[in-house]
Scaffold this active site. Structure first.
Site, PDB file in Angstrom:
ATOM      1  N   GLY A  28      -4.660  10.879   0.020  1.00 36.42           N
ATOM      2  CA  GLY A  28      -5.238  11.867   0.945  1.00 36.42           C
ATOM      3  C   GLY A  28      -4.856  13.312   0.625  1.00 36.42           C
ATOM      4  N   LYS A  34      -4.130   2.551   9.612  1.00 32.51           N
ATOM      5  CA  LYS A  34      -2.994   1.696   9.224  1.00 32.51           C
ATOM      6  C   LYS A  34      -2.742   0.610  10.279  1.00 32.51           C
ATOM      7  CE  LYS A  34      -0.279   4.753   7.307  1.00 32.51           C
ATOM      8  NZ  LYS A  34      -1.048   4.784   6.055  1.00 32.51           N
ATOM      9  N   LYS A  49       0.854  -1.191   0.000  1.00 37.84           N
ATOM     10  CA  LYS A  49       0.000   0.000   0.000  1.00 37.84           C
ATOM     11  C   LYS A  49       0.892   1.245   0.000  1.00 37.84           C
ATOM     12  CE  LYS A  49      -2.644   3.436   1.682  1.00 37.84           C
ATOM     13  NZ  LYS A  49      -2.443   4.510   2.652  1.00 37.84           N
ATOM     14  N   ASP A  99      -5.770   1.980   3.353  1.00 39.78           N
ATOM     15  CA  ASP A  99      -5.233   0.941   4.239  1.00 39.78           C
ATOM     16  C   ASP A  99      -6.209  -0.229   4.337  1.00 39.78           C
ATOM     17  OD1 ASP A  99      -2.972   2.530   4.838  1.00 39.78           O
ATOM     18  OD2 ASP A  99      -4.127   3.645   6.327  1.00 39.78           O
ATOM     19  N   GLY A 155      -0.820   8.139   0.198  1.00 42.16           N
ATOM     20  CA  GLY A 155      -0.858   9.401  -0.539  1.00 42.16           C
ATOM     21  C   GLY A 155       0.214  10.362  -0.048  1.00 42.16           C
TER      22      GLY A 155
HETATM   23  N1  ADP Z   1       2.794   7.070  16.531  1.00 42.45           N
HETATM   24  C1  ADP Z   1       2.924   7.486  15.280  1.00 42.45           C
HETATM   25  N2  ADP Z   1       4.051   7.160  14.591  1.00 42.45           N
HETATM   26  C2  ADP Z   1       4.229   7.594  13.325  1.00 42.45           C
HETATM   27  N3  ADP Z   1       3.339   8.372  12.652  1.00 42.45           N
HETATM   28  C3  ADP Z   1       2.206   8.729  13.274  1.00 42.45           C
HETATM   29  C4  ADP Z   1       1.929   8.284  14.601  1.00 42.45           C
HETATM   30  N4  ADP Z   1       0.719   8.766  14.981  1.00 42.45           N
HETATM   31  C5  ADP Z   1       0.270   9.480  13.959  1.00 42.45           C
HETATM   32  N5  ADP Z   1       1.134   9.472  12.921  1.00 42.45           N
HETATM   33  C6  ADP Z   1       0.926  10.204  11.674  1.00 42.45           C
HETATM   34  O1  ADP Z   1       0.504   9.307  10.693  1.00 42.45           O
HETATM   35  C7  ADP Z   1       1.015   9.789   9.428  1.00 42.45           C
HETATM   36  C8  ADP Z   1       0.875   8.708   8.390  1.00 42.45           C
HETATM   37  O2  ADP Z   1      -0.495   8.574   8.081  1.00 42.45           O
HETATM   38  P1  ADP Z   1      -1.092   9.245   6.747  1.00 42.45           P
HETATM   39  O3  ADP Z   1      -0.696  10.672   6.674  1.00 42.45           O
HETATM   40  O4  ADP Z   1      -2.514   8.926   6.648  1.00 42.45           O
HETATM   41  O5  ADP Z   1      -0.231   8.461   5.694  1.00 42.45           O
HETATM   42  P2  ADP Z   1      -0.563   7.736   4.323  1.00 42.45           P
HETATM   43  O6  ADP Z   1      -0.969   8.838   3.384  1.00 42.45           O
HETATM   44  O7  ADP Z   1       0.750   7.127   4.002  1.00 42.45           O
HETATM   45  O8  ADP Z   1      -1.644   6.739   4.557  1.00 42.45           O
HETATM   46  C9  ADP Z   1       2.420  10.220   9.784  1.00 42.45           C
HETATM   47  O9  ADP Z   1       2.978  11.107   8.868  1.00 42.45           O
HETATM   48  C10 ADP Z   1       2.204  10.869  11.158  1.00 42.45           C
HETATM   49  O10 ADP Z   1       1.923  12.249  11.029  1.00 42.45           O
HETATM   50  C1  X2W Z   2     -12.567   6.881   3.529  1.00 38.26           C
HETATM   51  C2  X2W Z   2     -11.190   7.460   3.433  1.00 38.26           C
HETATM   52  O1  X2W Z   2     -10.627   7.856   4.450  1.00 38.26           O
HETATM   53  N1  X2W Z   2     -10.639   7.497   2.213  1.00 38.26           N
HETATM   54  C3  X2W Z   2      -9.346   8.068   1.968  1.00 38.26           C
HETATM   55  C4  X2W Z   2      -8.864   7.542   0.632  1.00 38.26           C
HETATM   56  C5  X2W Z   2      -7.457   7.966   0.316  1.00 38.26           C
HETATM   57  C6  X2W Z   2      -6.446   7.396   1.269  1.00 38.26           C
HETATM   58  O2  X2W Z   2      -6.620   6.408   1.942  1.00 38.26           O
HETATM   59  O3  X2W Z   2      -5.246   8.086   1.219  1.00 38.26           O
HETATM   60  P1  X2W Z   2      -3.993   7.916   2.145  1.00 38.26           P
HETATM   61  O4  X2W Z   2      -3.267   6.710   1.700  1.00 38.26           O
HETATM   62  O5  X2W Z   2      -3.193   9.144   1.845  1.00 38.26           O
HETATM   63  O6  X2W Z   2      -4.398   7.845   3.582  1.00 38.26           O
HETATM   64  C7  X2W Z   2      -9.454   9.621   1.924  1.00 38.26           C
HETATM   65  O7  X2W Z   2     -10.490  10.135   1.499  1.00 38.26           O
HETATM   66  O8  X2W Z   2      -8.455  10.259   2.276  1.00 38.26           O
END
Ligand code: ADP
Ligand code: X2W
Length: 259
Positions: free
Chosen positions: A52, A225, A19, A170, A22
């Site tokens: 995202g 995640k 995965k 995720d 974003g």
């Molecule tokens: N305990 C933690 N350890 C690492 N990152 C964390 C933690 N809690 C929250 N985060 C946040 O989660 C983010 C990753 O999630 P997200 O931005 O949604 O990433 P992705 O777009 O890869 O799904 C990190 O950049 C950080 O800001």
């Molecule tokens: C329902 C929901 O939360 N959908 C996510 C889909 C994109 C996503 O998962 O992006 P990341 O990998 O950057 O987290 C959203 O709208 O952001």
């Protein structure tokens, strides 16, 4: 006795779901693509991506605000088409192009294509047009991998009556890994795994994760995640990791052995 070529069984290939968050899609390094190319020689790989930040930007540009509950974006009816078109029409072809410019033949897919991700509403009253996957067309994924096309899956689903739904990337990766009986599931994000009070965590389990969420040490986008990761560990996926683009980070295990 030596077998003729045609009767030799094809070696079982490992299957790995990756995965791409974003948060890091625009920062994939050449090292990442080279590593992936190597992995592809031994394994069937399926890529699932989020988007995202691109969605945030698209919504802001069209004057729409949004809310997230524990990392899940509430998706009102007026936002679903823009969100889906950002994931399917912008992020997905960008990634396919990146893979192909490194010589990896890739095919962009979203949940509607070939009934890849049959979906239903997660909880329409709370989240609006957010989905959960109810069925995965694993045969199509296997077939694509067999012909050396890398599936690159955008995290959207489709209901039985053809409504597109926004699904957290995720969650999509976890369901695909589960349905493929994957050997490995990697969540690649913008940070080298879980960090707690500036300490990098190399290995953890559900108990610790639940405690860290409760204490607020794990928050926002890390919540879906770790939830997806612990579910997959419980379902028996042998290797589940949350990593940065160097592919190092945190391994999630069933139960950490304390020393
Ligand atoms: N305990 C933690 N350890 C690492 N990152 C964390 C933690 N809690 C929250 N985060 C946040 O989660 C983010 C990753 O999630 P997200 O931005 O949604 O990433 P992705 O777009 O890869 O799904 C990190 O950049 C950080 O800001
Ligand atoms: C329902 C929901 O939360 N959908 C996510 C889909 C994109 C996503 O998962 O992006 P990341 O990998 O950057 O987290 C959203 O709208 O952001």
């Amino acid at each position: 006795m030596t077998m003729s070529k045609s009767t030799q069984p094809t070696a079982h290939k490992k299957s790995i779901v990756i995965k791409l968050g974003g948060s890091m899609i625009n920062n994939l390094s050449e090292v990442f693509f080279r590593q992936l190319e190597k992995m592809q020689q031994q394994s069937h790989i399926v890529i699932v991506h989020g988007g995202g930040p691109a969605i945030n930007e698209a919504l802001a540009n069209s004057g729409q605000t949004f809310e997230k509950i524990n990392g899940i974006r509430v998706t009102p009816e007026q936002s679903i088409d823009l969100i889906a078109s950002t994931l399917i029409g912008q992020v997905n072809p960008y990634l396919v192009g990146e893979f192909q410019s490194f010589g990896i033949q890739a095919i962009g897919l979203n949940g509607a294509d070939g009934h890849l991700l049959k979906s239903d509403y997660l909880d329409q009253a709370q989240y609006g047009f957010v989905g959960k996957v109810t069925q995965v067309n694993t045969a199509m994924l296997h077939d694509l991998c067999e012909v050396k096309l890398l599936p690159v899956v955008a995290c959207t689903g489709m209901t039985d009556d053809n409504q597109l739904l926004n699904i957290n990337g995720d969650d999509v990766a976890a369901v695909i890994a589960k349905e493929l009986h994957a050997d490995e599931l990697l969540f690649v994000t913008d940070i080298e795994g879980i960090q707690i009070q500036h300490e990098k965590i190399t290995e953890t389990d559900q108990g610790e994760i639940e405690y860290w969420i409760e204490q607020g040490y794990i928050y926002g986008g890390m919540i879906p995640k770790v939830t997806a990761a612990t579910n997959c560990v419980k379902l028996g996926i042998p290797i589940v990791r949350i990593v940065g683009s160097s592919l190092t980070g945190t391994t999630i295990v069933r139960e950490k052995v304390s020393i």
